[in-house]
Design a protein around this motif. Sequence first.
Motif, PDB file in Angstrom:
ATOM      1  N   LEU A  42      41.903  -0.713  13.419  1.00 52.60           N
ATOM      2  CA  LEU A  42      42.233  -2.060  12.972  1.00 52.60           C
ATOM      3  C   LEU A  42      40.916  -2.698  12.533  1.00 52.60           C
ATOM      4  CD1 LEU A  42      44.419  -4.578  13.261  1.00 52.60           C
ATOM      5  CD2 LEU A  42      42.916  -5.169  15.128  1.00 52.60           C
ATOM      6  N   VAL A  43      40.891  -3.198  11.321  1.00 54.35           N
ATOM      7  CA  VAL A  43      39.681  -3.875  10.829  1.00 54.35           C
ATOM      8  C   VAL A  43      39.979  -5.368  10.856  1.00 54.35           C
ATOM      9  CG1 VAL A  43      38.129  -4.145   8.862  1.00 54.35           C
ATOM     10  CG2 VAL A  43      39.048  -1.894   9.435  1.00 54.35           C
TER      11      VAL A  43
ATOM     12  N   ASP B 253      47.118 -16.307   7.895  1.00 52.91           N
ATOM     13  CA  ASP B 253      47.151 -17.780   7.995  1.00 52.91           C
ATOM     14  C   ASP B 253      46.620 -18.242   9.355  1.00 52.91           C
ATOM     15  OD1 ASP B 253      48.268 -17.778   5.510  1.00 52.91           O
ATOM     16  OD2 ASP B 253      50.270 -18.386   6.141  1.00 52.91           O
ATOM     17  N   ARG B 254      47.045 -17.543  10.391  1.00 51.99           N
ATOM     18  CA  ARG B 254      46.592 -17.916  11.733  1.00 51.99           C
ATOM     19  C   ARG B 254      45.090 -17.648  11.892  1.00 51.99           C
ATOM     20  NH1 ARG B 254      47.363 -21.538  15.249  1.00 51.99           N
ATOM     21  NH2 ARG B 254      47.068 -20.914  17.394  1.00 51.99           N
ATOM     22  N   HIS B 255      44.655 -16.568  11.259  1.00 56.71           N
ATOM     23  CA  HIS B 255      43.228 -16.212  11.305  1.00 56.71           C
ATOM     24  C   HIS B 255      42.394 -17.360  10.718  1.00 56.71           C
ATOM     25  CE1 HIS B 255      40.549 -12.373  11.237  1.00 56.71           C
ATOM     26  NE2 HIS B 255      39.895 -13.410  11.689  1.00 56.71           N
TER      27      HIS B 255
ATOM     28  N   LEU C  60      44.515 -13.110  18.734  1.00 53.91           N
ATOM     29  CA  LEU C  60      45.096 -12.747  17.438  1.00 53.91           C
ATOM     30  C   LEU C  60      44.834 -11.272  17.136  1.00 53.91           C
ATOM     31  CD1 LEU C  60      46.558 -13.799  14.888  1.00 53.91           C
ATOM     32  CD2 LEU C  60      44.295 -14.132  13.873  1.00 53.91           C
ATOM     33  N   ARG C  61      43.628 -10.845  17.436  1.00 51.19           N
ATOM     34  CA  ARG C  61      43.303  -9.431  17.227  1.00 51.19           C
ATOM     35  C   ARG C  61      44.243  -8.543  18.061  1.00 51.19           C
ATOM     36  NH1 ARG C  61      37.606  -7.569  16.898  1.00 51.19           N
ATOM     37  NH2 ARG C  61      37.790  -5.426  16.277  1.00 51.19           N
ATOM     38  N   ASP C  62      44.443  -8.931  19.306  1.00 55.12           N
ATOM     39  CA  ASP C  62      45.335  -8.150  20.177  1.00 55.12           C
ATOM     40  C   ASP C  62      46.765  -8.149  19.632  1.00 55.12           C
ATOM     41  OD1 ASP C  62      43.189  -7.723  21.796  1.00 55.12           O
ATOM     42  OD2 ASP C  62      43.768  -9.180  23.338  1.00 55.12           O
ATOM     43  N   ALA C  63      47.201  -9.310  19.129  1.00 56.91           N
ATOM     44  CA  ALA C  63      48.568  -9.401  18.596  1.00 56.91           C
ATOM     45  C   ALA C  63      48.724  -8.495  17.375  1.00 56.91           C
ATOM     46  CB  ALA C  63      48.882 -10.852  18.224  1.00 56.91           C
TER      47      ALA C  63
ATOM     48  N   SER D 104      51.600 -17.053  15.750  1.00 56.00           N
ATOM     49  CA  SER D 104      51.517 -18.446  16.206  1.00 56.00           C
ATOM     50  C   SER D 104      51.313 -18.530  17.716  1.00 56.00           C
ATOM     51  CB  SER D 104      52.721 -19.270  15.742  1.00 56.00           C
ATOM     52  OG  SER D 104      53.876 -18.710  16.282  1.00 56.00           O
ATOM     53  N   ALA D 105      51.663 -17.455  18.441  1.00 49.29           N
ATOM     54  CA  ALA D 105      51.427 -17.468  19.897  1.00 49.29           C
ATOM     55  C   ALA D 105      49.950 -17.259  20.238  1.00 49.29           C
ATOM     56  CB  ALA D 105      52.266 -16.381  20.559  1.00 49.29           C
ATOM     57  N   ALA D 106      49.176 -16.725  19.281  1.00 49.92           N
ATOM     58  CA  ALA D 106      47.757 -16.436  19.568  1.00 49.92           C
ATOM     59  C   ALA D 106      46.945 -17.723  19.526  1.00 49.92           C
ATOM     60  CB  ALA D 106      47.220 -15.433  18.540  1.00 49.92           C
TER      61      ALA D 106
END
Length: 260
Positions: free
Chosen positions: A102-103, A183-185, A83-86, A75-77
């Motif tokens: 990471l894919v 979900d964030r994605h 988001l990828r970094d998280a 949720s912070a992204a």
Amino acid sequence: MESQIDYHTARALLEWQVELGVTDAIGDAPVNRYDLPDKLRPAARQVVEPVAEAPAGPVAARQADPVAVARAAASAAQTLEALRDAMAAFEHCELKKGARNLVFSDGIPGAPVMIIGEAPGRDEDREGRPFVGRAGQLLDRMLSAVGMARQDNVYITNVLPWRPPQNREPHPDEIAMLKPFLDRHVALADPRVIVLMGNISCEAMLGRRGITRLRGNWHQALDKPVLPMFHPAYLLRQPAAKRQAWADLLELQAKLREDG
Ligand code: URA
């Protein structure tokens, strides 16, 4: 005996076992202990170990509830890059240790269609992109038959960003742990419709399996229309099911036209 797997796969399997704590090889060939006569099986453990009190400090941080950690990180992204970094910084999923890459995604962020697959396989793990192996090539052909392409109007991701060892099915706890990221994605990519490829993505997004019944019908998840379809890997094994997949693609095309 001639090896059945290539060097990279063998090495990845070995590294995976070492990460899990294996220290010794006790035989050249695998033994299925479930097939052994009862008297040869090690006795079942009777002792239930007490649950340790969570210590304070950095160890406690590592023992934090992984789902809560994933939820907070996701949720912070504020962007797909963040988001990828998280996800890359998330240390609670054991799959990460056995994976090369990471894919995260492929295609066009913000595209009207977001496809959610299961998890990377060997080719995707090597390349760091989803759906690049045989199933992915079939997916590309299916999309192009209805005028779609990942270079153009489709965005693609998976339920899990790391390859499960030996392509085993994702476990429910792995799906639950990584679901906040998924979900964030979806929220950040903000597609008009979502296509779920196969049972694992139905389990993650709809909370149930049964692709044969679910496919071809519109459902709702995260406030978006969602269309389950047979997974392309299944279609490679069961070419007769391509007829239904074709019907589902036409349904997808009609929905996009109908909504403008
Ligand atoms: N199967 C999937 O579900 N995803 C991929 O990325 C590749 C194969």
